[in-house]
Design an enzyme around this catalytic site. Sequence first.
Site, short mmCIF file in Angstrom:
data_model
loop_
_atom_site.label_atom_id
_atom_site.label_comp_id
_atom_site.label_asym_id
_atom_site.label_seq_id
_atom_site.Cartn_x
_atom_site.Cartn_y
_atom_site.Cartn_z
N THR A 1 0.86 -1.18 0.00
CA THR A 1 0.00 0.00 0.00
C THR A 1 0.90 1.23 0.00
O THR A 1 1.68 1.43 0.93
CB THR A 1 -0.90 0.00 1.25
N LYS B 1 -6.86 1.34 -3.44
CA LYS B 1 -6.44 0.67 -2.21
C LYS B 1 -6.52 1.64 -1.03
O LYS B 1 -6.99 1.26 0.06
CB LYS B 1 -5.01 0.12 -2.34
N LYS C 1 0.04 3.05 9.73
CA LYS C 1 0.72 3.15 8.44
C LYS C 1 -0.28 3.49 7.32
O LYS C 1 -0.11 4.50 6.61
CB LYS C 1 1.41 1.81 8.13
#
Lengths: 299, 299
Positions: free
Chosen positions: B96, B172, B240
């Site tokens: 990602t 995503k 994250k």
Amino acid sequence: MTYKTAVIGLGSMGYGMAQSALAAGHQTYGYDRVAAQMDRFVAQGGAKGALAEVAPQLDAVVVVVLNADQTQAVLFGEDGVVPRLSKGAVVLACATVPPAFAKDMEAQCAAHGVHYLDAPISGGSIKAAQGALSIMAAGTPDAFKAAKPVLDALAETVFELGDAAGGGSAMKAVNQLLAGVHIATMAEAMTFGMTQGVTPEKFTEVISKCAGSSWMLENRAPHIVAGDYTPHSQVNIWPKDLGIVLDVAKSAGFSAPITATALQQYMVAVGMGLGAEDDAAIAKVYARNAGLDLPKPKD
Amino acid sequence: MTYKTAVIGLGSMGYGMAQSALAAGHQTYGYDRVAAQMDRFVAQGGAKGALAEVAPQLDAVVVVVLNADQTQAVLFGEDGVVPRLSKGAVVLACATVPPAFAKDMEAQCAAHGVHYLDAPISGGSIKAAQGALSIMAAGTPDAFKAAKPVLDALAETVFELGDAAGGGSAMKAVNQLLAGVHIATMAEAMTFGMTQGVTPEKFTEVISKCAGSSWMLENRAPHIVAGDYTPHSQVNIWPKDLGIVLDVAKSAGFSAPITATALQQYMVAVGMGLGAEDDAAIAKVYARNAGLDLPKPKD
């Protein structure tokens, strides 16, 4: 078993529920502040009569008003119905209310020999008219027994959430917390995607099949794609229902920061004059902030 | 078509993907900083050879590392693989990362005559090992063509999200925004319910069938009910990934208040030392704040 039933509140949910009670064979009276709604229901086969006169014969009263204050007024205000009911009748209270309010109403009904079923509803106006609602119900075994013919007429699924009022309203508050946050988050994610070149159409197509999906996303994202804000469920519902969640949370010493943040976005929507639009219109708050153009209605 | 393929990063996702490539008949090399993971893969049938020597023969390189920095290092750092690849080879980048980073990598790969597929993954470690992932892919038609034998081996669903890198990473990021918020909201709602007498078991049973449900709720709520925080996906993922979302949002002048609020709850979880637990452990933040006891593991 054929009941004499009154439905009080013939809005988008209550009208459909009255139709479902009628379709199930119950003699059904419909009451609303808007006389035209009552006339419309009578024209479709509803029974006719002043509530004060009909009340002593009723087996069940279904209260489908907006909030706790209106529920209180209908049950125990001036011309309140509960003191006129016969012993053994049952009240089904369907508004989203604090669990403590439901407990209080149960106790007040019990003082009149009337059963009280804490019975918030879920499923929308279409399912209301099909007798296919989900009902989050709590009450004494006698209240459930008395309410059963009506529950059978109105609901596809009855969740039995305890033997005292409050359990249904608690679960409804939990559900509304999730549903309200999920709609706002759908809008946040869809418009965020637009800033990165993800169209609302592609968002809806792809995310519906991914781990980021929710029931509300699948239901509401298509409204934005179609540019159609016809109110199936209004923006105005959420300041009310998330407000109840936060009031209950405050009383319990519970911090609900995500709910509180989502509520602020709905408040902006109300401030923009979108209160009476479909709740998917919360996307307009994000679009305005970021200078994005949401899809226009197809001609 | 049988490919020579390398999978770089044999963590919970990458290891399963390497197994899937192998199962599909590709000659598959596996690389990881942990030598034991490489030995384990070789023992299961993986090909053996130093990456620097194998690189010129590779048809495809699948990069399944943690983030953009690690992807950059694997592709173009000291001993970076791209300069050693033959022209026409393809890189599938699965971490990602920000969409702009994916565009930059695509351009750098193109300068070496190497195709780049922006190919973030979704579905979890079990689906990775079954070759049943969802892949959100974007890249040139040549990149898709070169990657096809590998995509066929790894994915059940490939979403084609544009003819240039960035479209996959954008989708995503959108998915992670939703998924991260939905997990935190599930925890907020479940623990709020506990303050009102709704048990985690009843919450999971009822809400899964109601409008408040989400994919993540149905997947993660049972972990809390079971008291099992074995990490299928760690708390650490969310600071994250939601951090990437907020960085991208900041660059776009986009306000994402619900995402920002959910991120704070994950930060509290990390501060409590829960980073390596399953992300359902975010419920422990709410439970601590409100003095609630979450379910213990069954014996």
